[in-house]
Scaffold this motif. Sequence first.
Motif, PDB file in Angstrom:
ATOM      1  N   PRO A  40      -3.324  -0.975  -5.750  1.00 47.81           N
ATOM      2  CA  PRO A  40      -3.700  -1.758  -6.935  1.00 47.81           C
ATOM      3  C   PRO A  40      -3.772  -3.255  -6.668  1.00 47.81           C
ATOM      4  N   GLN A  41      -3.072  -3.720  -5.628  1.00 48.24           N
ATOM      5  CA  GLN A  41      -3.144  -5.137  -5.271  1.00 48.24           C
ATOM      6  C   GLN A  41      -4.536  -5.530  -4.786  1.00 48.24           C
ATOM      7  N   ALA A  42      -5.339  -4.518  -4.413  1.00 47.29           N
ATOM      8  CA  ALA A  42      -6.716  -4.766  -3.979  1.00 47.29           C
ATOM      9  C   ALA A  42      -7.722  -4.340  -5.053  1.00 47.29           C
ATOM     10  N   GLY A  43      -7.221  -4.055  -6.269  1.00 53.78           N
ATOM     11  CA  GLY A  43      -8.108  -3.713  -7.367  1.00 53.78           C
ATOM     12  C   GLY A  43      -8.338  -2.230  -7.577  1.00 53.78           C
ATOM     13  N   SER A  44      -7.687  -1.378  -6.783  1.00 54.89           N
ATOM     14  CA  SER A  44      -7.850   0.065  -6.936  1.00 54.89           C
ATOM     15  C   SER A  44      -6.772   0.620  -7.877  1.00 54.89           C
ATOM     16  N   PRO A  45      -6.860   1.901  -8.257  1.00 49.25           N
ATOM     17  CA  PRO A  45      -5.882   2.464  -9.188  1.00 49.25           C
ATOM     18  C   PRO A  45      -4.479   2.547  -8.584  1.00 49.25           C
ATOM     19  N   CYS A  46      -3.496   2.697  -9.470  1.00 49.24           N
ATOM     20  CA  CYS A  46      -2.131   3.016  -9.048  1.00 49.24           C
ATOM     21  C   CYS A  46      -1.845   4.463  -9.438  1.00 49.24           C
ATOM     22  N   THR A  73       0.842  -1.191   0.000  1.00 50.58           N
ATOM     23  CA  THR A  73       0.000   0.000   0.000  1.00 50.58           C
ATOM     24  C   THR A  73       0.877   1.242   0.000  1.00 50.58           C
ATOM     25  N   LEU A  74       0.536   2.208  -0.862  1.00 45.65           N
ATOM     26  CA  LEU A  74       1.301   3.443  -1.003  1.00 45.65           C
ATOM     27  C   LEU A  74       0.445   4.627  -0.574  1.00 45.65           C
ATOM     28  N   ARG A  89     -11.189   5.764   3.786  1.00 43.35           N
ATOM     29  CA  ARG A  89      -9.813   6.076   3.430  1.00 43.35           C
ATOM     30  C   ARG A  89      -9.726   6.588   1.990  1.00 43.35           C
ATOM     31  N   LEU A  90      -8.600   7.172   1.659  1.00 44.39           N
ATOM     32  CA  LEU A  90      -8.434   7.809   0.349  1.00 44.39           C
ATOM     33  C   LEU A  90      -7.978   6.826  -0.725  1.00 44.39           C
ATOM     34  N   VAL A  91      -8.429   5.595  -0.638  1.00 45.14           N
ATOM     35  CA  VAL A  91      -8.137   4.605  -1.666  1.00 45.14           C
ATOM     36  C   VAL A  91      -9.025   4.901  -2.870  1.00 45.14           C
ATOM     37  N   GLY A  92      -8.415   5.102  -4.034  1.00 44.05           N
ATOM     38  CA  GLY A  92      -9.183   5.457  -5.215  1.00 44.05           C
ATOM     39  C   GLY A  92      -9.715   6.880  -5.191  1.00 44.05           C
TER      40      GLY A  92
END
Length: 267
Positions: free
Chosen positions: A167-173, A149-150, A221-224
């Motif tokens: 992205p390992q969980a399907g979200s953008p990089c 996670t970044l 959280r700010l994922v995606g």
Amino acid sequence: MNQDLTEDQIYRYSRNILLPEIGGAGQQKLLAAKVFCVGLGGLGSPIALYLAAAGVGTIGIADSDNVDISNLQRQVLHYTDDVGKPKTSSAYEKLKKLNPDINIIEYSEIINKNNIRKIIRDYDIILDGSDNFSTRYLINDACFFEKKTLVSGAILRFEGQVSVFKPQAGSPCYRCLYPEIPPAGIIPTCQEAGILGSVAGIVGSIQAVETIKEILQIGKRLVGKLLVIDAFNMEITRMNIQKYSDCVLCGTKPEIKSIIQYKLDDC
């Protein structure tokens, strides 16, 4: 967790533990967590300070620069008598004084394509506090390949951005948001355009908050998502980041198969 909190730890972290979203079990998770912060400047300073204060048990810190007097306007880990010292040494001293309870690991070498994957492999979450595009792409690509996670941040003038990439969980990089590195000279650096120091404090603090939420798996959280902060007009915008199916790194037909090392003058 395997080990109960000591009385000193319960008292030190009492304001964390009082939060029902954290509690004693959450504090144990923080103490067991391992995070790696690239850069100990305007962003890395508040990141490292707040994660150390919160009791994140192992913090890796990486920066190959020495402290310069021009850094002190925003890089709050470093003081006037630190000028000339390696930033990792200066940061280590402050963080251990703040919280001797935790483990601080120094990396004073330049982070590059030859060592980054091996280094980040030992950590749970990677924080980008760098100040150039070549390093941001390097960190993003390494996190993708190592499935880390970044938590990314960027600052310029009165503005800042924060996002979490998984992205390992399907979200953008990061490359879904910015597919290509900008040509040299297109976007000015902080050295060229300036930065309000307290904006760096805001963005780095948000990165620290997002890291703690990721460790504890709490909150929205700010994922995606991309959080854009305009401190001059005091406006905050949160927008969606779409996963790009043609992304050269995490898309359906990726073109990047290994770490790319861009030159610093490419950004």
